[in-house]
Design a protein around this motif. Structure first.
Motif, mmCIF file in Angstrom:
data_model
loop_
_atom_site.group_PDB
_atom_site.id
_atom_site.type_symbol
_atom_site.label_atom_id
_atom_site.label_comp_id
_atom_site.label_asym_id
_atom_site.label_seq_id
_atom_site.Cartn_x
_atom_site.Cartn_y
_atom_site.Cartn_z
ATOM 1 N N LEU A 165 0.726 -1.189 -0.063
ATOM 2 C CA LEU A 165 0.003 0.060 0.075
ATOM 3 C C LEU A 165 1.186 1.315 0.017
ATOM 4 O O LEU A 165 1.906 1.291 0.994
ATOM 5 N N ILE A 166 0.661 1.978 -1.079
ATOM 6 C CA ILE A 166 1.559 3.157 -1.208
ATOM 7 C C ILE A 166 0.814 4.717 -0.633
ATOM 8 O O ILE A 166 -0.408 4.751 -1.521
ATOM 9 N N VAL A 167 0.974 5.141 0.402
ATOM 10 C CA VAL A 167 -0.025 6.270 0.870
ATOM 11 C C VAL A 167 0.735 7.469 0.327
ATOM 12 O O VAL A 167 1.838 7.977 0.748
ATOM 13 N N ILE A 168 -0.002 8.445 -0.553
ATOM 14 C CA ILE A 168 0.800 9.510 -1.218
ATOM 15 C C ILE A 168 0.282 10.635 -0.850
ATOM 16 O O ILE A 168 -0.736 11.107 -1.103
ATOM 17 N N ASP A 169 1.174 11.468 -0.186
ATOM 18 C CA ASP A 169 0.860 12.880 0.117
ATOM 19 C C ASP A 169 0.131 13.392 1.144
ATOM 20 O O ASP A 169 -0.850 14.411 0.706
ATOM 21 N N VAL A 170 -0.273 12.546 1.771
ATOM 22 C CA VAL A 170 -1.501 12.819 2.841
ATOM 23 C C VAL A 170 -0.956 13.857 3.956
ATOM 24 O O VAL A 170 -0.784 13.413 4.846
ATOM 25 N N GLN A 171 -0.811 14.935 3.545
ATOM 26 C CA GLN A 171 0.195 16.012 4.332
ATOM 27 C C GLN A 171 -0.589 17.363 4.442
ATOM 28 O O GLN A 171 -1.592 17.429 3.527
ATOM 29 N N ASN A 172 -0.485 18.008 5.591
ATOM 30 C CA ASN A 172 -1.253 19.206 5.850
ATOM 31 C C ASN A 172 -1.451 20.073 4.930
ATOM 32 O O ASN A 172 -2.375 20.629 4.555
ATOM 33 N N GLY A 173 -0.379 20.414 4.003
ATOM 34 C CA GLY A 173 -0.542 21.266 2.851
ATOM 35 C C GLY A 173 -1.298 20.621 1.725
ATOM 36 O O GLY A 173 -1.472 21.663 1.008
ATOM 37 N N PHE A 174 -1.747 19.621 1.870
ATOM 38 C CA PHE A 174 -2.543 19.322 0.699
ATOM 39 C C PHE A 174 -3.920 18.671 1.348
ATOM 40 O O PHE A 174 -4.917 18.640 0.282
ATOM 41 N N VAL A 175 -4.283 19.299 2.314
ATOM 42 C CA VAL A 175 -5.569 18.855 2.776
ATOM 43 C C VAL A 175 -6.356 20.248 2.792
ATOM 44 O O VAL A 175 -6.041 21.436 3.403
ATOM 45 N N ASN A 176 -7.707 20.237 2.049
ATOM 46 C CA ASN A 176 -8.584 21.427 1.978
ATOM 47 C C ASN A 176 -9.715 21.134 1.935
ATOM 48 O O ASN A 176 -9.971 19.863 2.221
ATOM 49 N N GLN A 177 -10.543 21.817 1.655
ATOM 50 C CA GLN A 177 -12.113 21.670 1.547
ATOM 51 C C GLN A 177 -12.482 20.538 0.449
ATOM 52 O O GLN A 177 -13.382 19.819 0.658
ATOM 53 N N HIS A 178 -11.584 20.300 -0.596
ATOM 54 C CA HIS A 178 -11.978 19.301 -1.428
ATOM 55 C C HIS A 178 -11.269 17.851 -1.239
ATOM 56 O O HIS A 178 -11.680 16.752 -1.714
ATOM 57 N N VAL A 187 3.292 -1.089 4.073
ATOM 58 C CA VAL A 187 2.528 0.098 3.826
ATOM 59 C C VAL A 187 3.872 1.198 3.726
ATOM 60 O O VAL A 187 4.915 1.156 4.517
ATOM 61 N N VAL A 188 3.820 2.020 2.743
ATOM 62 C CA VAL A 188 4.867 3.076 2.292
ATOM 63 C C VAL A 188 4.125 4.255 2.507
ATOM 64 O O VAL A 188 3.056 4.678 1.817
ATOM 65 N N PHE A 189 4.696 5.108 3.136
ATOM 66 C CA PHE A 189 4.025 6.627 2.949
ATOM 67 C C PHE A 189 5.159 7.462 2.182
ATOM 68 O O PHE A 189 6.469 7.336 2.514
ATOM 69 N N ALA A 190 4.676 8.303 1.398
ATOM 70 C CA ALA A 190 5.427 9.183 0.282
ATOM 71 C C ALA A 190 4.918 10.718 0.914
ATOM 72 O O ALA A 190 3.838 10.960 1.333
ATOM 73 N N ARG A 191 6.211 11.547 1.094
ATOM 74 C CA ARG A 191 5.769 12.828 1.455
ATOM 75 C C ARG A 191 6.653 13.811 0.655
ATOM 76 O O ARG A 191 7.585 13.854 0.268
ATOM 77 N N PHE A 192 5.533 14.756 -0.164
ATOM 78 C CA PHE A 192 6.302 15.734 -0.820
ATOM 79 C C PHE A 192 7.003 17.015 -0.402
ATOM 80 O O PHE A 192 6.330 17.252 0.606
ATOM 81 N N ARG A 193 8.040 17.137 -0.889
ATOM 82 C CA ARG A 193 8.503 18.648 -0.424
ATOM 83 C C ARG A 193 8.770 19.274 -1.803
ATOM 84 O O ARG A 193 9.292 18.903 -2.738
ATOM 85 N N ALA A 229 5.367 1.875 9.566
ATOM 86 C CA ALA A 229 5.098 1.634 8.278
ATOM 87 C C ALA A 229 6.637 1.129 7.576
ATOM 88 O O ALA A 229 7.601 1.089 8.444
ATOM 89 N N THR A 230 6.596 0.364 6.658
ATOM 90 C CA THR A 230 7.838 -0.226 5.809
ATOM 91 C C THR A 230 8.875 0.887 5.648
ATOM 92 O O THR A 230 9.995 0.527 5.884
ATOM 93 N N ALA A 231 8.263 2.012 5.119
ATOM 94 C CA ALA A 231 9.044 3.083 4.980
ATOM 95 C C ALA A 231 8.621 4.178 4.573
ATOM 96 O O ALA A 231 7.257 4.375 4.447
ATOM 97 N N VAL A 232 9.061 5.602 4.803
ATOM 98 C CA VAL A 232 8.588 6.887 4.510
ATOM 99 C C VAL A 232 9.394 7.634 3.497
ATOM 100 O O VAL A 232 10.587 7.582 3.853
ATOM 101 N N ILE A 233 8.934 7.714 2.342
ATOM 102 C CA ILE A 233 9.846 8.186 1.483
ATOM 103 C C ILE A 233 9.619 9.866 1.123
ATOM 104 O O ILE A 233 8.372 10.316 0.881
ATOM 105 N N ALA A 234 10.648 10.625 1.139
ATOM 106 C CA ALA A 234 10.615 12.007 0.937
ATOM 107 C C ALA A 234 10.845 12.243 -0.683
ATOM 108 O O ALA A 234 11.572 11.552 -0.948
ATOM 109 N N LYS A 235 10.084 12.982 -1.175
ATOM 110 C CA LYS A 235 10.273 13.137 -2.689
ATOM 111 C C LYS A 235 9.949 14.492 -3.066
ATOM 112 O O LYS A 235 9.285 15.228 -2.441
#
Length: 186
Positions: free
Chosen positions: A8-21, A43-49, A84-90
């Protein structure tokens, strides 16, 4: 889906991407991650920067996702990230960074179940990259959202159905049933 070869790859569920939509999809993602970890599947989490001078800044003028607060995973996912198995910064849309590609290849995963934010960017780009590298991508339609609104989410799913296959679009319920049936094929 075999839990030994499906991540399971969880992509960019970050504060800066959470809005009304996108905020309404967070509980669905949390449920998916919780059940996935209960099944002892990776489970792998990906975090955008968004680094200064990035193409996002230079070409489109987009300068968000720079602060630690914006880059942080949403609070509801933090406890799961520690397991998680890993947290990837991207610094790109796809999870197929050098680190991400190496992790996926070395782990022997054949199937990648994708959820997160934005369906029309990072989720879609990761699914296409997975497909082009020979992995089977699954997009969890009810565990994805687009910060631009439902029309962008729906457009991305339409493109994924055409470019990957409509069979690769699944619901949380369907994918959880498959992962908990150890060794069952999709």
């Amino acid at each position: 889906m075999d839990p030994r070869t499906t991540a399971l790859i969880v992509i960019d569920v970050q504060n800066g991407f959470v809005n009304q939509h996108s905020r309404d999809v967070v509980p669905a993602i949390v449920r998916l991650v919780k059940r996935w970890q209960e099944a002892r599947a990776p489970v792998v989490f990906a975090r955008f920067r968004n680094e200064p001078g990035s193409p996002y800044e230079r070409i489109t003028g987009w300068t968000r996702l720079r602060t630690a607060e914006e880059q942080a995973l949403v609070d509801e996912l933090v406890p799961y990230a520690t397991q998680a198995t890993a947290v990837i910064a991207k610094g790109q849309s796809s999870v197929f960074t050098e680190e991400g590609a190496r992790l996926i290849q070395n782990s022997g995963w054949s199937d990648l179940v994708l959820c997160g934010i934005d369906t029309d960017s990072c989720v879609y780009d990761s699914a296409v990259a997975a497909y082009q590298k020979g992995y089977r991508p699954w997009i969890v339609t009810d565990a994805c959202a687009s910060t631009g609104g439902p029309e962008y989410h729906d457009s991305a799913l339409l493109m994924a159905a055409r470019n990957i296959s409509p069979d690769q679009l699944v619901t949380s319920q369907a994918v959880l049933e498959r992962i908990t049936q150890k060794g069952a094929c999709a």
